[in-house]
Scaffold this active site. Structure first.
Site, short mmCIF file in Angstrom:
data_model
loop_
_atom_site.label_atom_id
_atom_site.label_comp_id
_atom_site.label_asym_id
_atom_site.label_seq_id
_atom_site.Cartn_x
_atom_site.Cartn_y
_atom_site.Cartn_z
N ASP A 309 71.66 37.44 63.45
CA ASP A 309 70.55 37.01 62.61
C ASP A 309 69.59 36.10 63.39
O ASP A 309 69.88 35.70 64.52
CB ASP A 309 71.13 36.26 61.39
CG ASP A 309 70.09 35.96 60.34
OD1 ASP A 309 69.05 36.64 60.33
OD2 ASP A 309 70.30 35.04 59.53
N GLU A 312 64.42 36.91 65.91
CA GLU A 312 63.04 37.37 66.21
C GLU A 312 62.49 36.68 67.46
O GLU A 312 61.65 37.30 68.12
CB GLU A 312 62.12 37.12 65.01
CG GLU A 312 62.48 37.96 63.79
CD GLU A 312 63.81 37.55 63.13
OE1 GLU A 312 64.14 36.35 63.18
OE2 GLU A 312 64.49 38.43 62.61
N ASP A 424 65.27 39.37 54.46
CA ASP A 424 65.32 38.58 53.23
C ASP A 424 64.42 39.12 52.12
O ASP A 424 63.35 38.57 51.84
CB ASP A 424 64.96 37.12 53.54
CG ASP A 424 65.98 36.51 54.48
OD1 ASP A 424 67.06 37.10 54.66
OD2 ASP A 424 65.69 35.43 55.04
C1 GLC Z 1 68.55 34.27 57.07
C2 GLC Z 1 69.18 35.64 56.91
C3 GLC Z 1 70.07 35.66 55.68
C4 GLC Z 1 71.12 34.56 55.81
C5 GLC Z 1 70.44 33.21 56.00
C6 GLC Z 1 71.44 32.09 56.26
O1 GLC Z 1 67.67 34.01 56.05
O2 GLC Z 1 68.22 36.65 56.86
O3 GLC Z 1 70.67 36.92 55.53
O4 GLC Z 1 71.91 34.53 54.68
O5 GLC Z 1 69.55 33.26 57.10
O6 GLC Z 1 72.18 32.36 57.38
#
Ligand code: GLC
Length: 713
Positions: A309, A312, A424
């Site tokens: 995650d 980017e 998200d």
């Molecule tokens: C980001 C991710 C999401 C995750 C959050 C906390 O927003 O896209 O899926 O739950 O971070 O880690």
């Protein structure tokens, strides 16, 4: 396909085997080329009937005309219609007209695609670099351009079979007990599930590759216990490494100069969940090797899946930005002019700290065999190279094993070694509809293993939305319910009894179809072909071009999800001839009906979904299990509408080892023989097929059912 080269492109790794011959600085066939000092502009006059497809993970519909899009990977929690970029960049478009053409612009920085937005019939592509490779296709069949692109960029990632099961996530299950409780709820309630996720709170102070031992004591036993109950535990991995003396990942990275730098050569500092962090420079092979090895801590414990995650990479703020605000406030305080502080201005300033372009322009990376590069020019590669670090590691050290890996950020080519999820989204009906288009668009870019957060990540999900989303999820290769911190709980038992019962049926339906859905995935992946296709992939009539809220799954199914609130049915357009409609309530209740092609309004109450099986095609089902690797049922049901002849090929590999290793094949042919059906069965590696019995439920054109039993010897 021809390769056009401009200047000296950076190596992106998107294409493994580049054509030896290329044209240097030449006009690209039908595109008008304009070069400026620091950009290239391609213009194309669109015919009024041309349809433009492509761009993978982006907002907008399947036909991309009338809108602007920018490839610049962005952490963007508000997917409102005005957004021009999302998390992934797949700069590949197809002009589907009388003479189909395709372009893949292999440049991992910003590209602006103005597809008839500024001027109705003009496609204008502005590439903010003069060093790029452009691959150009012309083909009578636009579908060949898509398979050509997927093949060129290395094919399709195939996850382990268990990754096709249902998966449960939440930001965050705070401790081992909560996870264990979630797991036992699934088993107690008889809802199949294969994976539970650990979001950021499993870490010690959000330090990547650490575990909070207080909340997750005896982590190894915990992983094992879950595995014994058929659950895979999947931790989140974020790239930002907390700046903290004595923290081994930070110390190693610093010592070995593994981090991205600023213009002066100092390690760049960016704040994310752990506070200030350094960002690994994944453009260097040594860094990827190091990072890949770090997953070992988890792999050794038996963990077989990860989600990458914030890659980017997301940046909440930098110290430099913070200092500016601090200075403004201090000056005001010193002059005793608190009332003159422009709070609104400050608010905007702070809001724009998040993922600021200026920050990306001040990061430097140091790829192998190249001079230092401003990150901005290779920005879209960051998440792809992070996933590559994992993939290279496991390929080298576990060549006989398949892992689940998917990433938020991606770039063309990463579809060969990782899946993606669409980031998200929100618990909005509009985002359920967007999910349908996103599945089609990402499949057209080769991301077959992908999906959205079922039920929506942000905002509060209501029961009806969750159920409709789960119904779509049955056909989403990645089938994961995920929700954000502070939102309403989204586990299936958090609503009323009816919702629980319906959702159990939906998930059991997915598991009953799993051998078939998985087989189709393998087959389409091996052909470099989208598994989830727009109707017009297979059907030529003009109406299909207009349909973006239905899709074809593989070779036999048409799916028309309900995506509007309070709807008890929907309009459906069916191409071709006849269809076998299954208004599915549960896997057991296979009440089918033959309906002709054309326009229909079809009833679809909340406990049902619309599944259409094409005439003279077959599908396969089996009794659902609690999880994919559980003892396998020995009966396979084959169903379909056979007016002439139909065949089905079920591929079954071992699901964990390299895809296609030890593959067994069941091939069935059914032919109408007067009022009866003649059945022929062929197998390859029969001993590896789990099924002993076949039950045929065959329908004729009038919708009459004939049931036949066969032993599979
Ligand atoms: C980001 C991710 C999401 C995750 C959050 C906390 O927003 O896209 O899926 O739950 O971070 O880690």
């Amino acid at each position: 396909m021809k390769l056009y080269r401009f200047g000296k492109p950076v190596e992106t790794g998107a294409v493994l085997e580049k054509p030896l011959k290329f044209l240097q600085n030449e006009e690209i066939a039908t595109f008008k080329l304009k070069q400026t000092k620091d950009s290239l502009i391609l213009r194309y006059h669109l015919h009024k009937d041309d349809v433009v497809l492509g761009l993978g993970e982006q907002m907008g519909g399947v036909n991309k005309r009338g809108r602007k899009y920018i490839t610049y990977n962005t952490d963007i929690p508000e997917h409102t219609p005005d957004k021009l970029s999302l998390y992934g960049s797949h700069p590949f478009i197809i002009i589907k007209g009388r003479y189909p053409e395709g372009l893949f612009i292999d440049y991992p920085g910003e590209i602006i695609f103005d597809i008839g937005f500024t001027t109705k019939d003009i496609l204008e592509i502005t590439i903010t670099s003069t060093d790029i490779d452009v691959y150009h296709w012309q083909d009578v069949y636009w579908q060949n351009i898509i398979t050509g692109y997927i093949k060129l960029t290395g094919g399709v990632y195939i996850p382990p079979k268990w990754a096709f099961g249902y998966q449960q996530c939440r930001w965050s299950y705070p401790d081992a007990n909560s996870v264990t409780e979630i797991a036992s709820r699934f088993r107690q309630l008889g809802i199949p599930c294969d994976a539970i996720y650990l979001d950021i709170d499993y870490m010690q102070d959000y330090k990547v590759f650490t575990i909070n031992e207080e909340r997750f004591p005896d982590f190894d036993k915990f992983v094992k216990k879950l595995a014994d109950d058929g659950f895979h535990l999947i931790p989140i991995i974020d790239p930002g490494v907390k700046i903290e003396d004595g923290y081994p990942v930070y110390e190693e990275g610093k010592k070995n100069k593994y981090f991205c730098t600023d213009a002066k050569g100092d390690d760049f500092e960016a704040a994310v969940w752990p506070g200030l962090t350094h960002l690994p420079d994944f453009s260097k092979e040594a860094v990827r090797t190091w990072w890949g090895n770090l997953y070992e801590e988890f792999i050794k414990l038996g963990i077989e899946g990860f989600w990458n995650d914030m890659n980017e990479p997301a940046i909440f703020y930098t110290n430099y930005q913070k200092a500016e605000v601090y200075q403004k406030l201090q000056e005001a305080a010193a002059d005793n002019k608190i009332e003159e502080i422009d709070l609104i201005g400050l608010q905007w300033q702070i809001r724009n700290f998040h993922n600021s372009r200026e920050d990306y322009q001040s990061i430097f990376q140091h790829p192998d065999n190249s001079n230092s590069l401003c990150h901005d020019k290779i920005h879209n590669l960051y998440g792809a190279q992070m996933a590559l670090a994992f993939s290279d590691h496991v390929q080298k050290h576990y060549p006989d094993k398949r892992f689940l890996i998917f990433s938020r950020s991606s770039y063309s080519g990463s579809q060969r070694y990782a899946g993606i999820w669409y980031g998200d989204n929100k618990s909005w009906w509009q985002h359920l509809e967007m999910n349908i288009k996103m599945l089609i668009n990402c499949n057209l870019a080769g991301y077959l293993y992908s999906g959205a957060d079922i039920g929506g990540f942000g905002d509060n999900c209501q029961a009806e939305l969750l159920l409709r989303w789960l119904q779509l999820g049955v056909f989403s290769p990645l089938f994961r319910n995920h929700s954000a911190i502070h939102t309403r709980r989204q586990e299936l038992w958090e609503y009323d009894k009816e919702t629980l019962n319906i959702s159990r049926n939906i998930i059991r339906l997915r598991y009953s179809l799993l051998p078939w859905l998985y087989s189709q995935f393998l087959e389409f992946a091996s052909m470099n072909t989208p598994l989830i296709q727009p109707l017009f992939w297979q059907y030529r009539d003009d109406r299909c071009q207009q349909i973006e809220d239905e899709f074809i799954y593989g070779s036999s199914l048409l799916i028309a999800p309900v995506y509007q609130p309070n709807a008890t049915g929907r309009n459906v357009y069916l191409p071709g001839k006849k269809w076998l409609l299954w208004q599915a309530r549960s896997w057991e209740e296979r009440k089918m009906q033959v309906i002709p092609a054309g326009d229909h309004y079809l009833e679809c109450p909340l406990d049902r979904q619309l599944i259409f099986i094409a005439e003279n095609k077959l599908i396969a089902l089996q009794e659902p299990e609690d999880y994919v690797d559980q003892i396998k049922p020995d009966t396979l049901f084959i169903t379909g509408l056979v007016t002439e002849s139909a065949s089905i090929k079920v591929l079954a590999d071992q699901g964990k080892y390299p895809a296609f290793a030890g593959i067994a094949v069941l091939e069935i042919n059914v032919e109408r023989n007067g009022i009866d059906f003649k059945i022929t069965i062929k197998t390859v590696n029969r001993e590896l097929l789990q099924w002993q019995n076949l039950v045929f439920e065959l329908y004729n054109g009038q919708g009459n059912l004939m049931v036949k039993h066969r032993k599979l010897i």
